[in-house]
Design a protein around this motif. Structure first.
Motif, PDB file in Angstrom:
ATOM      1  N   LEU A  36     -47.277  51.797 -22.295  1.00 44.86           N
ATOM      2  CA  LEU A  36     -48.500  51.106 -21.894  1.00 44.86           C
ATOM      3  C   LEU A  36     -49.458  52.039 -21.165  1.00 44.86           C
ATOM      4  N   GLY A  37     -50.703  51.921 -21.532  1.00 41.39           N
ATOM      5  CA  GLY A  37     -51.751  52.678 -20.855  1.00 41.39           C
ATOM      6  C   GLY A  37     -52.592  51.738 -20.008  1.00 41.39           C
ATOM      7  N   ARG A  38     -53.508  52.304 -19.290  1.00 41.75           N
ATOM      8  CA  ARG A  38     -54.385  51.515 -18.418  1.00 41.75           C
ATOM      9  C   ARG A  38     -55.125  50.429 -19.190  1.00 41.75           C
ATOM     10  N   GLU A  39     -55.562  50.763 -20.399  1.00 42.58           N
ATOM     11  CA  GLU A  39     -56.311  49.814 -21.231  1.00 42.58           C
ATOM     12  C   GLU A  39     -55.527  48.515 -21.447  1.00 42.58           C
ATOM     13  N   GLU A  40     -54.221  48.634 -21.688  1.00 49.63           N
ATOM     14  CA  GLU A  40     -53.407  47.438 -21.890  1.00 49.63           C
ATOM     15  C   GLU A  40     -53.041  46.781 -20.559  1.00 49.63           C
ATOM     16  N   LEU A  41     -52.662  47.591 -19.581  1.00 54.23           N
ATOM     17  CA  LEU A  41     -52.189  47.049 -18.299  1.00 54.23           C
ATOM     18  C   LEU A  41     -53.218  46.161 -17.609  1.00 54.23           C
ATOM     19  N   VAL A  42     -54.480  46.522 -17.680  1.00 52.68           N
ATOM     20  CA  VAL A  42     -55.497  45.706 -16.996  1.00 52.68           C
ATOM     21  C   VAL A  42     -55.675  44.352 -17.667  1.00 52.68           C
ATOM     22  N   ARG A  43     -55.254  44.220 -18.897  1.00 52.20           N
ATOM     23  CA  ARG A  43     -55.408  42.957 -19.622  1.00 52.20           C
ATOM     24  C   ARG A  43     -54.173  42.062 -19.555  1.00 52.20           C
ATOM     25  N   LEU A  44     -53.034  42.640 -19.208  1.00 53.90           N
ATOM     26  CA  LEU A  44     -51.780  41.885 -19.215  1.00 53.90           C
ATOM     27  C   LEU A  44     -51.578  41.129 -17.907  1.00 53.90           C
ATOM     28  N   PRO A  45     -50.825  40.009 -17.958  1.00 62.10           N
ATOM     29  CA  PRO A  45     -50.496  39.296 -16.715  1.00 62.10           C
ATOM     30  C   PRO A  45     -49.581  40.157 -15.838  1.00 62.10           C
ATOM     31  N   ALA A  46     -49.561  39.859 -14.557  1.00 68.46           N
ATOM     32  CA  ALA A  46     -48.774  40.638 -13.591  1.00 68.46           C
ATOM     33  C   ALA A  46     -47.297  40.711 -13.987  1.00 68.46           C
ATOM     34  N   ASN A  47     -46.751  39.639 -14.518  1.00 71.93           N
ATOM     35  CA  ASN A  47     -45.328  39.605 -14.901  1.00 71.93           C
ATOM     36  C   ASN A  47     -45.153  39.879 -16.398  1.00 71.93           C
ATOM     37  N   TYR A  48     -45.925  40.832 -16.913  1.00 67.21           N
ATOM     38  CA  TYR A  48     -45.954  41.094 -18.354  1.00 67.21           C
ATOM     39  C   TYR A  48     -44.584  41.423 -18.944  1.00 67.21           C
ATOM     40  N   GLU A  49     -43.672  41.960 -18.153  1.00 62.76           N
ATOM     41  CA  GLU A  49     -42.370  42.364 -18.688  1.00 62.76           C
ATOM     42  C   GLU A  49     -41.478  41.176 -19.049  1.00 62.76           C
ATOM     43  N   ARG A  50     -41.949  39.994 -18.789  1.00 66.38           N
ATOM     44  CA  ARG A  50     -41.177  38.773 -19.058  1.00 66.38           C
ATOM     45  C   ARG A  50     -41.163  38.384 -20.536  1.00 66.38           C
ATOM     46  N   CYS A  51     -42.152  38.865 -21.309  1.00 69.59           N
ATOM     47  CA  CYS A  51     -42.217  38.438 -22.705  1.00 69.59           C
ATOM     48  C   CYS A  51     -43.150  39.320 -23.535  1.00 69.59           C
ATOM     49  N   VAL A  52     -43.262  39.001 -24.797  1.00 71.49           N
ATOM     50  CA  VAL A  52     -44.125  39.703 -25.745  1.00 71.49           C
ATOM     51  C   VAL A  52     -45.567  39.252 -25.541  1.00 71.49           C
ATOM     52  N   HIS A  53     -46.504  40.131 -25.932  1.00 72.19           N
ATOM     53  CA  HIS A  53     -47.927  39.816 -25.822  1.00 72.19           C
ATOM     54  C   HIS A  53     -48.631  40.280 -27.089  1.00 72.19           C
ATOM     55  N   LEU A  54     -49.707  39.601 -27.413  1.00 73.27           N
ATOM     56  CA  LEU A  54     -50.578  40.022 -28.502  1.00 73.27           C
ATOM     57  C   LEU A  54     -51.967  40.182 -27.915  1.00 73.27           C
ATOM     58  N   LEU A  55     -52.503  41.390 -28.017  1.00 71.67           N
ATOM     59  CA  LEU A  55     -53.845  41.670 -27.520  1.00 71.67           C
ATOM     60  C   LEU A  55     -54.795  41.779 -28.699  1.00 71.67           C
ATOM     61  N   THR A  56     -55.857  41.001 -28.660  1.00 78.51           N
ATOM     62  CA  THR A  56     -56.910  41.105 -29.657  1.00 78.51           C
ATOM     63  C   THR A  56     -58.177  41.540 -28.927  1.00 78.51           C
ATOM     64  N   ASP A  57     -59.247  41.724 -29.674  1.00 80.51           N
ATOM     65  CA  ASP A  57     -60.498  42.151 -29.044  1.00 80.51           C
ATOM     66  C   ASP A  57     -60.958  41.175 -27.970  1.00 80.51           C
ATOM     67  N   ASP A  58     -60.693  39.891 -28.178  1.00 82.91           N
ATOM     68  CA  ASP A  58     -61.244  38.897 -27.257  1.00 82.91           C
ATOM     69  C   ASP A  58     -60.222  37.984 -26.587  1.00 82.91           C
ATOM     70  N   ALA A  59     -58.929  38.274 -26.746  1.00 79.61           N
ATOM     71  CA  ALA A  59     -57.930  37.379 -26.153  1.00 79.61           C
ATOM     72  C   ALA A  59     -56.626  38.116 -25.863  1.00 79.61           C
ATOM     73  N   VAL A  60     -55.848  37.515 -24.963  1.00 80.18           N
ATOM     74  CA  VAL A  60     -54.489  37.963 -24.671  1.00 80.18           C
ATOM     75  C   VAL A  60     -53.589  36.741 -24.832  1.00 80.18           C
TER      76      VAL A  60
END
Length: 118
Positions: A36-60
Motif C-alpha cells: 500500500l502506498g499513500r494514495e491508497e492509505l488515505v482512502r481506506l478506513p482506519a481498520n482497513y486490515e479487517r477485510c478486502v476493499h475495492l477502490l474506484t475513481d469515485d468510491a471505496v
C-alpha cells in the motif's frame, strides 16, 4: 485511476487466491496490504486490515460490499442479481454477516483452494 483496485491481505492464501481469480477473470489492479502506498492509505478506513476493499475513481467499497462489487464486475448476471438484492430489506446487513463468517474461516478456505489452481 482507471482500473478498479482490489486491496487485499497478501499474507492470506485465500485472499491472494481470490484476488488473483478476480484479476484473471476481470480487469483489476491488485494491491496487497504490504504494498500500500499513500494514495491508497488515505482512502481506506482506519481498520482497513479487517477485510478486502475495492477502490474506484469515485468510491471505496469494503468487506462484503467490496466482494459484491468485484463479483458484479466479473459477471453481468451477478450485477443484476445484486441490484435486485439491494432492494431487499436487511440485505446489506446479511451480506456483511456472510462476509465476516467467510473471512473468519479464511484459513480453511485457503486449504480448500490451495488444492486448485487459479
Amino acid at each position: 485511476m482507471t482500473r478498479p483496485r482490489i486491496v487485499y491481505d497478501d499474507d492470506c492464501g485465500f485472499c491472494t487466491w481470490s484476488a488473483a481469480f478476480a484479476d484473471r477473470h476481470g480487469d483489476f489492479e491488485l494491491v496487497g496490504f504490504s504494498d500500500l502506498g499513500r494514495e491508497e492509505l488515505v482512502r481506506l478506513p482506519a481498520n482497513y486490515e479487517r477485510c478486502v476493499h475495492l477502490l474506484t475513481d469515485d468510491a471505496v467499497y469494503s468487506c462484503g460490499e467490496a466482494t459484491e462489487q468485484i463479483l458484479a464486475r466479473l459477471d453481468p448476471a451477478a450485477q443484476e442479481v445484486f441490484g435486485a438484492l439491494r432492494g431487499v430489506p436487511g440485505y446489506a446487513g446479511t451480506r456483511e454477516k456472510a462476509y465476516r463468517w467467510a473471512a473468519d474461516r479464511r484459513a480453511w478456505w485457503g486449504k480448500l483452494v490451495s488444492r486448485d489452481s487459479v
